[in-house]
Design a protein around this motif. Structure first.
Motif, PDB file in Angstrom:
ATOM      1  N   GLY A 262     -28.529 -19.819  14.827  1.00 59.47           N
ATOM      2  CA  GLY A 262     -27.306 -19.657  15.599  1.00 59.47           C
ATOM      3  C   GLY A 262     -26.363 -20.831  15.373  1.00 59.47           C
TER       4      GLY A 262
ATOM      5  N   LYS B 210     -23.274 -17.907  17.903  1.00 57.06           N
ATOM      6  CA  LYS B 210     -24.041 -17.918  19.153  1.00 57.06           C
ATOM      7  C   LYS B 210     -23.479 -16.969  20.204  1.00 57.06           C
ATOM      8  CE  LYS B 210     -26.269 -22.403  18.751  1.00 57.06           C
ATOM      9  NZ  LYS B 210     -26.510 -23.730  19.372  1.00 57.06           N
ATOM     10  N   ASP B 211     -22.212 -16.589  20.065  1.00 56.90           N
ATOM     11  CA  ASP B 211     -21.607 -15.640  20.993  1.00 56.90           C
ATOM     12  C   ASP B 211     -21.528 -14.228  20.409  1.00 56.90           C
ATOM     13  OD1 ASP B 211     -21.185 -17.604  22.911  1.00 56.90           O
ATOM     14  OD2 ASP B 211     -19.257 -18.190  22.050  1.00 56.90           O
ATOM     15  N   ALA B 212     -22.240 -13.985  19.316  1.00 51.98           N
ATOM     16  CA  ALA B 212     -22.198 -12.662  18.669  1.00 51.98           C
ATOM     17  C   ALA B 212     -22.682 -11.581  19.626  1.00 51.98           C
ATOM     18  CB  ALA B 212     -23.060 -12.680  17.408  1.00 51.98           C
ATOM     19  N   LYS B 213     -22.107 -10.395  19.497  1.00 49.68           N
ATOM     20  CA  LYS B 213     -22.406  -9.322  20.455  1.00 49.68           C
ATOM     21  C   LYS B 213     -22.862  -8.017  19.806  1.00 49.68           C
ATOM     22  CE  LYS B 213     -19.261 -10.925  24.129  1.00 49.68           C
ATOM     23  NZ  LYS B 213     -19.129 -12.271  23.595  1.00 49.68           N
TER      24      LYS B 213
ATOM     25  N   ILE C  81     -25.408  -6.240  16.631  1.00 49.12           N
ATOM     26  CA  ILE C  81     -26.464  -6.437  15.641  1.00 49.12           C
ATOM     27  C   ILE C  81     -26.553  -5.197  14.761  1.00 49.12           C
ATOM     28  CG2 ILE C  81     -28.943  -6.806  15.289  1.00 49.12           C
ATOM     29  CD1 ILE C  81     -28.960  -8.190  18.050  1.00 49.12           C
TER      30      ILE C  81
ATOM     31  N   ASN D 176     -27.525  -9.945  21.170  1.00 52.79           N
ATOM     32  CA  ASN D 176     -27.545 -11.218  20.468  1.00 52.79           C
ATOM     33  C   ASN D 176     -28.988 -11.563  20.130  1.00 52.79           C
ATOM     34  OD1 ASN D 176     -27.736 -14.356  20.412  1.00 52.79           O
ATOM     35  ND2 ASN D 176     -25.544 -13.954  20.243  1.00 52.79           N
TER      36      ASN D 176
ATOM     37  N   GLU E 157     -31.394 -13.228  22.635  1.00 53.83           N
ATOM     38  CA  GLU E 157     -31.760 -12.587  23.899  1.00 53.83           C
ATOM     39  C   GLU E 157     -33.192 -12.049  23.858  1.00 53.83           C
ATOM     40  OE1 GLU E 157     -28.821  -9.574  24.305  1.00 53.83           O
ATOM     41  OE2 GLU E 157     -27.178 -10.984  24.680  1.00 53.83           O
TER      42      GLU E 157
ATOM     43  N   ASN F 252     -25.876 -10.374  12.808  1.00 56.42           N
ATOM     44  CA  ASN F 252     -25.485 -10.440  14.210  1.00 56.42           C
ATOM     45  C   ASN F 252     -24.084 -11.055  14.230  1.00 56.42           C
ATOM     46  OD1 ASN F 252     -26.908 -12.059  17.190  1.00 56.42           O
ATOM     47  ND2 ASN F 252     -25.551 -10.338  17.014  1.00 56.42           N
TER      48      ASN F 252
END
Length: 376
Positions: free
Chosen positions: A101, A294-297, A299, A350, A353, A375
């Motif tokens: 990340g 790190k803020d990817a939403k 996949i 993400n 998670e 991602n």
């Protein structure tokens, strides 16, 4: 004969018992999971499940009930596995996925490649994402762009993956499997086609129209109104525009963007010839590094499934039980295996998670060749 009300009372009593037994089975399944975790055993035991399904089916009295009992127990065992995967998360046994990340993508110092030539829609998508002054170059094909990243000639590539009217770009899905490159971003831009030709060209002069095959299809209503025009597919809309200028032949025209026409010195003969005025294309940003914002939403993954009834259904249930929203699914034939398919799935989440790790663990154990494509 019992009344409907009396029968419903009896069914309610059976249902209450089923719920009690279900919860008891889940509890025991959890204990099985604890044992497997402590002893380093895999959660999914395909052979054990096949034997179990055969055993319970033999205990049913009719063919209809045999099939129903098997379907019921397939669900029970699938739910038991999901409980065990959750225990893996709680025990910290899922570990880290092989992606790093990052707070930001290094776009300031990046070298970016796009397919086509100057004026391509891919260039417009690249400039929208990276800025007009980004350090960039172009190659002829999607494959050339993927090779440029793999070889280190470029840090990122911008490539089309889906059009709102034409659907998925099949070649890109195949290339994502072939190359060890990963999606780290996406952008969507409107696609507005024009008919462009040499300055002074009249529609009556035109005999041949060049463009990418998809673009010709997206302007088919307009083009079909001129039945005498021969439609010829080339690698890219901007390459078509470049060809018209190089050939200097007024009997030729291109379907391309107004920007491509301007760059290559053509005149827009007819503007906005799209069949669908809301035409747009989604582009992906690809790199050869296993990184994600790190803020990817979102996949993207791909996997193959065993060629047997219910296999895809059970795999997709991992999204349901982990409260993950699946946004897209595509399939492509598996090379060398007739009538077998590889599935591409996009879902919200993400990689950091626990629910995502849980779902991916289950998918990895129960599918063939699971790959995380990115991602972003």
């Amino acid at each position: 004969m019992a009344t409907l009300a009396e029968l419903r009372v009896q069914i309610d009593a059976v249902d209450d018992e089923l719920v009690r037994l279900f919860e008891e089975r889940v509890r025991l399944g959890g204990q099985v999971g604890d044992y497997k975790i402590q002893n380093g055993m895999k959660i999914f035991d395909r052979q054990r499940e096949r034997e179990k399904l055969k055993d319970v089916a033999e205990k049913a009295s009719t063919e209809f009930n045999k099939k129903g009992v098997q379907e019921l127990f397939e669900q029970l065992m699938a739910m038991s596995r999901k409980v065990q995967y959750q225990k893996l998360v709680e025990a910290g046994a899922l570990g880290r996925l092989p992606f790093i990340g990052v707070k930001e993508l290094d776009t300031q110092n990046a070298r970016v490649v796009f397919p086509g030539t100057e004026g391509a829609y891919s260039q417009a998508a690249m400039e929208y994402y990276f800025g007009e002054k980004c350090n960039s170059f172009y190659v002829r094909t999607f494959r050339d762009a993927m090779e440029s990243i793999e070889e280190g000639a470029a840090d990122f590539a911008v490539l089309p993956i889906e059009n709102s009217t034409a659907g998925a770009v099949d070649e890109m899905y195949d290339l994502l499997v072939e190359f060890e490159n990963y999606i780290v971003g996406e952008t969507i831009i409107p696609i507005t086609h024009t008919l462009a030709g040499l300055p002074g060209t009249e529609l009556s002069d035109i005999e041949r129209v060049y463009s990418k095959g998809v673009a010709l299809m997206q302007a088919s209503r307009f083009l079909d109104e001129h039945s005498g025009w021969q439609q010829i597919s080339v690698a890219n809309t901007a390459i078509a525009a470049k060809k018209i200028m190089e050939d200097k032949d007024k009997s030729q025209a291109a379907v391309c963007s107004a920007n491509a026409a301007k760059i290559h010195g053509l005149e827009v003969l007819v503007d906005n010839i799209n069949d669908d005025p809301n035409n747009s294309t989604r582009f992906i940003v690809v790199t050869n590094q296993k990184i994600f914002h790190k803020d990817a939403k979102k996949i993207s993954i791909c996997f193959e499934v065993p060629h047997e009834s219910g296999s895809l259904y059970h795999l997709l249930s991992h999204f349901i039980y982990n409260d993950l929203n699946m946004t897209k699914i595509e399939s492509r034939p598996v090379e060398g295996r007739n009538w077998e398919y590889r599935f591409f799935v996009d879902f919200e989440g993400n990689l950091a998670e626990p629910a995502v790790k849980n779902a991916i663990r289950g998918l990895r154990e129960e599918s063939r060749s699971l790959r995380i494509l990115g991602n972003y």
